[in-house]
Every structure is written in structure tokens, then in C-alpha cells.
Motif scaffolding. Structure first.
Motif, PDB file in Angstrom:
ATOM      1  N   SER A 368      76.776  84.957  58.045  1.00  0.00           N
ATOM      2  CA  SER A 368      77.057  84.594  56.655  1.00  0.00           C
ATOM      3  C   SER A 368      78.239  83.644  56.553  1.00  0.00           C
ATOM      4  O   SER A 368      78.273  82.750  55.702  1.00  0.00           O
ATOM      5  N   ALA A 369      79.232  83.834  57.418  1.00  0.00           N
ATOM      6  CA  ALA A 369      80.418  82.974  57.371  1.00  0.00           C
ATOM      7  C   ALA A 369      80.086  81.528  57.719  1.00  0.00           C
ATOM      8  O   ALA A 369      80.785  80.603  57.310  1.00  0.00           O
ATOM      9  N   LEU A 370      79.000  81.324  58.472  1.00  0.00           N
ATOM     10  CA  LEU A 370      78.618  79.977  58.890  1.00  0.00           C
ATOM     11  C   LEU A 370      77.480  79.408  58.058  1.00  0.00           C
ATOM     12  O   LEU A 370      77.095  78.250  58.234  1.00  0.00           O
ATOM     13  N   ALA A 371      76.937  80.218  57.143  1.00  0.00           N
ATOM     14  CA  ALA A 371      75.727  79.818  56.419  1.00  0.00           C
ATOM     15  C   ALA A 371      76.048  78.866  55.281  1.00  0.00           C
ATOM     16  O   ALA A 371      77.106  78.918  54.661  1.00  0.00           O
ATOM     17  N   VAL A 372      75.109  77.979  55.009  1.00  0.00           N
ATOM     18  CA  VAL A 372      75.170  77.129  53.824  1.00  0.00           C
ATOM     19  C   VAL A 372      74.687  77.966  52.640  1.00  0.00           C
ATOM     20  O   VAL A 372      73.765  78.756  52.776  1.00  0.00           O
ATOM     21  N   PRO A 373      75.308  77.830  51.460  1.00  0.00           N
ATOM     22  CA  PRO A 373      74.909  78.660  50.322  1.00  0.00           C
ATOM     23  C   PRO A 373      73.530  78.294  49.773  1.00  0.00           C
ATOM     24  O   PRO A 373      73.402  77.695  48.709  1.00  0.00           O
ATOM     25  N   ARG A 374      72.491  78.642  50.511  1.00  0.00           N
ATOM     26  CA  ARG A 374      71.125  78.431  50.065  1.00  0.00           C
ATOM     27  C   ARG A 374      70.452  79.790  49.929  1.00  0.00           C
ATOM     28  O   ARG A 374      70.788  80.740  50.645  1.00  0.00           O
ATOM     29  N   ASP A 375      69.476  79.864  49.045  1.00  0.00           N
ATOM     30  CA  ASP A 375      68.824  81.136  48.786  1.00  0.00           C
ATOM     31  C   ASP A 375      68.258  81.763  50.048  1.00  0.00           C
ATOM     32  O   ASP A 375      68.410  82.964  50.291  1.00  0.00           O
ATOM     33  N   LEU A 376      67.586  80.966  50.897  1.00  0.00           N
ATOM     34  CA  LEU A 376      66.943  81.502  52.089  1.00  0.00           C
ATOM     35  C   LEU A 376      67.966  82.120  53.034  1.00  0.00           C
ATOM     36  O   LEU A 376      67.752  83.214  53.571  1.00  0.00           O
ATOM     37  N   TRP A 377      69.098  81.424  53.251  1.00  0.00           N
ATOM     38  CA  TRP A 377      70.123  81.974  54.135  1.00  0.00           C
ATOM     39  C   TRP A 377      70.698  83.272  53.580  1.00  0.00           C
ATOM     40  O   TRP A 377      70.941  84.227  54.321  1.00  0.00           O
ATOM     41  N   LEU A 378      70.919  83.304  52.272  1.00  0.00           N
ATOM     42  CA  LEU A 378      71.443  84.532  51.673  1.00  0.00           C
ATOM     43  C   LEU A 378      70.481  85.693  51.855  1.00  0.00           C
ATOM     44  O   LEU A 378      70.877  86.810  52.184  1.00  0.00           O
ATOM     45  N   ILE A 379      69.198  85.427  51.612  1.00  0.00           N
ATOM     46  CA  ILE A 379      68.200  86.482  51.751  1.00  0.00           C
ATOM     47  C   ILE A 379      68.176  87.025  53.175  1.00  0.00           C
ATOM     48  O   ILE A 379      68.154  88.238  53.405  1.00  0.00           O
ATOM     49  N   VAL A 380      68.210  86.122  54.168  1.00  0.00           N
ATOM     50  CA  VAL A 380      68.148  86.538  55.569  1.00  0.00           C
ATOM     51  C   VAL A 380      69.364  87.359  55.954  1.00  0.00           C
ATOM     52  O   VAL A 380      69.254  88.486  56.459  1.00  0.00           O
ATOM     53  N   TRP A 381      70.558  86.803  55.716  1.00  0.00           N
ATOM     54  CA  TRP A 381      71.757  87.478  56.199  1.00  0.00           C
ATOM     55  C   TRP A 381      72.078  88.746  55.413  1.00  0.00           C
ATOM     56  O   TRP A 381      72.558  89.731  55.994  1.00  0.00           O
ATOM     57  N   LEU A 382      71.822  88.742  54.107  1.00  0.00           N
ATOM     58  CA  LEU A 382      72.027  89.975  53.345  1.00  0.00           C
ATOM     59  C   LEU A 382      71.032  91.044  53.777  1.00  0.00           C
ATOM     60  O   LEU A 382      71.364  92.241  53.812  1.00  0.00           O
ATOM     61  N   GLY A 383      69.812  90.634  54.104  1.00  0.00           N
ATOM     62  CA  GLY A 383      68.835  91.596  54.605  1.00  0.00           C
ATOM     63  C   GLY A 383      69.265  92.207  55.927  1.00  0.00           C
ATOM     64  O   GLY A 383      69.162  93.422  56.140  1.00  0.00           O
ATOM     65  N   VAL A 384      69.776  91.369  56.839  1.00  0.00           N
ATOM     66  CA  VAL A 384      70.250  91.870  58.133  1.00  0.00           C
ATOM     67  C   VAL A 384      71.458  92.787  57.938  1.00  0.00           C
ATOM     68  O   VAL A 384      71.582  93.831  58.592  1.00  0.00           O
ATOM     69  N   LEU A 385      72.344  92.402  57.037  1.00  0.00           N
ATOM     70  CA  LEU A 385      73.502  93.255  56.745  1.00  0.00           C
ATOM     71  C   LEU A 385      73.050  94.610  56.216  1.00  0.00           C
ATOM     72  O   LEU A 385      73.580  95.661  56.606  1.00  0.00           O
ATOM     73  N   GLY A 386      72.060  94.613  55.317  1.00  0.00           N
ATOM     74  CA  GLY A 386      71.532  95.870  54.804  1.00  0.00           C
ATOM     75  C   GLY A 386      70.932  96.724  55.903  1.00  0.00           C
ATOM     76  O   GLY A 386      71.132  97.952  55.924  1.00  0.00           O
ATOM     77  N   LEU A 387      70.203  96.115  56.836  1.00  0.00           N
ATOM     78  CA  LEU A 387      69.634  96.870  57.952  1.00  0.00           C
ATOM     79  C   LEU A 387      70.733  97.536  58.782  1.00  0.00           C
ATOM     80  O   LEU A 387      70.622  98.712  59.153  1.00  0.00           O
TER      81      LEU A 387
END
Length: 480
Positions: A368-387
Motif C-alpha cells: 500500500s505504501a508503494l501503490a498509486v491511489p487507484r481503485d484497483l490497487w486499493l481493492i487488492v491491497w485492502l483485501g490482502v490486509l483483511g486476509l
């Protein structure tokens, strides 16, 4: 009609055993877990649903964000201070009794919040609401622990944790819909019908307490030390976050917080009946597990506040879209919490599951710290964080509760929920501070917080590794 309503209220609050049909059902303990999960859902829903109403509260009451955040912080502060005391009270008086009365108080206070004429009144009503929430939450883990078979405990706690995660994630979305359509007051009105339904479920489906602790007293001085230390700490952070106080006041509050926390530790070490059991804390699994509960909820709640603030102010996203983007965090949490028993090797002990979950969350935060603020990146990394957090949290809770005697399970559950509430409050306070320090209020306001969260999880990994050399595993935790 009034007499009938009064009679119903008295019957709901007169605690009896379950009806024979519920008691003898093959799904008896699952019904208990389901009922408790409704309370877990409501408690976390009320923590997260309010954050989406911050802009409306700022406009209506003409108050800055640093002041408005106390609508959340007052609630979290009271639950933090009272969680262990109320859990201890439930060990003495009966968990079902305290749980039902807590829901009654929570429901009435929710109605009062929806009618608040000003911000000061709203904060006061939130304090009362928090007392009811403490009575509910302090009993949730204990009720599940006593009801579920030992071999199914981790899964049962996972289901209860999933209810909490669902409440956290539904809060922003539901809050966005309510604020946009019928106004911010409905974020409190929504609690009333759900609260009544939960009371009816609890009355019929929850078992009374069979074993109670005896001969104990409440540690009121310890509660005062804890509440004062937490309030000074959060007040100090708020002062640096834009609260209308002179700069020196923030520094004084931080120093006072350190002194008060030191006094709390000293008090607990000397008290005959401490608020935080020193006997339980000598067990490394309990001590490190409580640290894990605090760290886990700081990491979980931080994005739930930070992402909406950053996206709404930076990209102009509406609250509905932001709430949907946060959905993968809760979905991942719920999936991992409930499916881990079927997916992971059954021989894996709770400590190993905690390590795997913390490592997965660490990867997600780094990404997340390296991600560009795009919807797809947020969905992926927030999903992994939730897991990661969904794998970590129920295993962490099981590690703690398996080390606590049954007659003190209310106290143990209260200690878990106290550290959760403190972690949540720190998440709110740190997010507000980060947002305040970034004058542009852009997506970059996320970045200063992420390294802090990474360090917290790194420390957590080392703590869990150190705990491996501690107490031998219980039958429910082989190989620890």
C-alpha cells in the motif's frame, strides 16, 4: 399498550435460563455464537459508521475536525476504561444479565444521540452509549468461549471476529447512504430496531452463567488511573491535531499521560484485586496476545478512517464509492477468519497462524505504501490486509482465552476488548493527526502513517516469536 410495553421490558431484563427447545437444540452453541456476533457487529458498526458523518457534523455544529473526532474518541475512551471492569462485573453477576442490560442502555442512548441538540450533548450521550457497548463487548468473547466446544473455539471466535469486521466495513457504506439521504442523525436511529431485536435474541438464546467468580472487588482506583492515562494521551494527540488548545497544552497532556500510565502499572502491581490481572499477565501468551489485539485493531481501523478522508478530499470521491472500496478489507477479514480451519493444516498452532497473518498484513501495508491511489490497487491491497488480519485476530484471541480459567473468562474477554478499543482509538487519533499535518490534504497524507503501522506489525512478529519460548501449548493449541 404502555403497560404491555413495560411488561415486555421487564421480561426481557429478567434473566432466566433458555427455553428447553433452544437449550436442547443440536445447534445450541452455534445459536449463542450467532447472537453474540450480532452484538459484536453493532459495537463495531457504531465505531465506524460515525466517521463518515464527520463532514456533516463539522458543518452543522461549526466545529473543527479535531473537535468532531471526540464523538468517536469519547465512545472509545469509555469502552477502553470500562471494558475490564465490566467484564469482571459480569464474572460476578452473570454474563447474560450484564449483556442484556448493556443492550438496553446502548439502545436508549442511541435514540438520545439522534436527538442531540449540539455537539457537547452528542458527546455526552456517546459516553452513555459507550457504557452500554462496554457491557455488550466485554461479554462477547467470554460467552463464545464458554458456549463453544474447545475443539471448535477458534472457529467460533473467528465467526465472532467476522461479525466485528462486517460492522467495521458496513459502517462507512451504510453511513454514507444515511447521511446522503436522511441525515447524520439516522446513523444513531438505525441502532434502535437492531438493538431491540438483539435483546430478544439474547433473552431466548444465551445461557445463564453457571460458574461465577467469588469474593472479588472492583478496582475503581485502577479504572481511574487507566481512564485518566488514556484520556490524557488521546487529548495530547488531539491537541497536536488541531484541537483549539495552546501548543504547550498538548505537551503537558503527553507528559501527564506517561505519568498516569506509570501510576496505573504501579497500582496494578500492588492491588489485591487489580483491574488488569497480574497473575494472568504473567502468562506470555496472554501478555503478547493483548499486545497483538491492540496492534491488530490499530492496523484495521486506521485505513477505515484514513482512506475516506484522503479520497474524499483528494479525488472528490463520494462517500458511497469510498465505502464500497473499503469492502474488500472486511470481506478478506471475514473469509480468513471463517475459512482458515478448512484451508490451513489443523496441526498449525495458534501462534503459527498469528505469525502467518501478521506477515501477510505486513506485506499488504508495504504494498500500500508503494501503490498509486487507484481503485484497483486499493481493492487488492485492502483485501490482502483483511486476509492477514482475519487470520491473525481469532487465532490471537484463542491463544489468550485458552490460557484464562473459565470462571475468569469475562475478565479475560474484557482485557482483549479493552486493548482492541485502545488500538481503535489510537487509529482514529493518529489518522486525524496525520491528516492535520498534511496541509494539502492529499493522498500523500496516507504515507506518513504506513511506516508506523509496518513498525507495529514488525514488533508484533518479534513478540510472537519470543512468546514461542514461553508457556507450553494447551490441548487446543498443539505444538505451541
Amino acid at each position: 399498550m404502555k403497560d404491555q410495553a413495560g411488561g415486555l421490558g421487564k421480561r426481557l431484563l429478567r434473566v432466566r435460563g433458555r427455553p428447553r427447545r433452544a437449550r436442547e437444540s443440536a445447534y445450541s452453541w452455534q445459536l449463542v455464537v450467532l447472537t453474540v456476533s450480532v452484538g459484536a457487529f453493532m459495537g463495531q458498526l457504531d465505531s465506524s459508521i460515525v466517521t463518515i458523518a464527520y463532514p456533516s457534523l463539522e458543518r452543522e455544529f461549526g466545529a473543527p475536525l479535531a473537535t468532531v473526532q471526540w464523538v468517536s474518541l469519547a465512545y472509545l475512551l469509555v469502552t477502553t476504561a470500562l471494558m475490564v471492569t465490566v467484564g469482571h462485573m459480569s464474572d460476578l453477576l452473570g454474563r447474560k444479565s450484564v449483556y442484556l442490560r448493556g443492550f438496553a442502555l446502548f439502545t436508549l442512548a442511541s435514540a438520545a444521540c439522534s436527538l442531540a441538540p449540539d455537539l457537547a450533548a452528542l458527546v455526552c450521550f456517546r459516553v452513555v452509549q459507550a457504557l452500554g457497548a462496554a457491557m455488550i463487548s466485554a461479554n462477547s468473547v467470554a460467552l463464545v468461549t464458554v458456549a463453544a466446544p474447545r475443539e471448535r473455539l477458534r472457529g467460533a471466535l473467528g465467526f465472532q471476529a467476522a461479525g466485528q469486521a462486517l460492522g467495521l466495513a458496513v459502517g462507512p457504506t451504510l453511513g454514507g447512504v444515511l447521511v446522503a439521504t436522511v441525515g447524520w442523525r439516522w446513523v444513531f436511529w438505525i441502532n434502535v430496531p437492531v438493538g431491540v431485536a438483539a435483546m430478544i435474541m439474547g433473552y431466548y438464546l444465551l445461557p445463564p452463567t453457571d460458574r461465577r467468580a467469588t469474593g472479588a472487588r472492583f478496582d475503581l482506583p485502577g479504572t481511574a488511573w487507566l481512564a485518566s492515562g488514556a484520556a490524557a494521551m488521546l487529548g495530547g494527540v488531539s491537541a497536536f491535531s488541531g484541537l483549539p488548545l495552546p501548543g504547550w497544552a498538548g505537551a503537558v497532556l503527553i507528559v501527564a499521560s506517561a505519568v498516569l500510565w506509570w501510576g496505573f502499572v504501579r497500582r496494578e502491581g500492588r492491588a489485591a484485586e487489580p483491574l488488569v490481572s497480574t497473575r494472568l499477565m504473567r502468562d506470555r501468551r496472554v501478555a503478547w496476545g493483548l499486545l497483538g489485539a491492540l496492534a491488530g485493531y490499530l492496523v484495521l481501523f486506521g485505513p477505515l478512517v484514513l482512506v475516506p478522508l484522503a479520497l474524499v478530499r483528494h479525488t472528490g470521491a463520494d462517500e458511497m464509492r469510498v465505502g464500497l472500496l473499503l469492502g474488500p478489507l472486511a470481506v478478506g477479514f471475514a473469509l480468513a477468519a471463517n475459512a482458515q480451519e478448512a484451508v490451513l493444516p489443523k496441526a498449525w498452532p495458534s501462534r503459527r497462524r498469528c505469525m502467518a497473518g501478521a506477515l501477510l498484513a505486513l506485506v499488504a501495508l508495504a504494498g500500500s505504501a508503494l501503490a498509486v491511489p487507484r481503485d484497483l490497487w486499493l481493492i487488492v491491497w485492502l483485501g490482502v490486509l483483511g486476509l492477514g488480519l482475519g487470520l491473525f485476530t481469532p487465532s490471537n484471541n484463542e491463544m489468550v482465552m485458552s490460557s484464562v480459567p473459565e470462571e475468569h473468562s469475562g475478565t479475560g474477554g474484557g482485557m482483549i476488548n479493552m486493548t482492541r478499543s485502545l488500538g481503535t482509538a489510537l487509529g482514529v487519533a493518529l489518522v486525524t493527526l496525520t491528516y492535520h499535518l498534511d496541509s494539502d490534504h492529499t493522498w500523500d497524507s496516507v504515507l506518513p502513517l504506513l511506516p508506523v503501522l509496518v513498525l507495529v506489525l514488525g514488533a508484533l512478529l518479534m513478540a510472537l516469536s519470543a512468546a514461542a519460548g514461553g508457556r507450553a501449548g494447551s490441548p487446543s493449541d498443539p505444538g505451541s
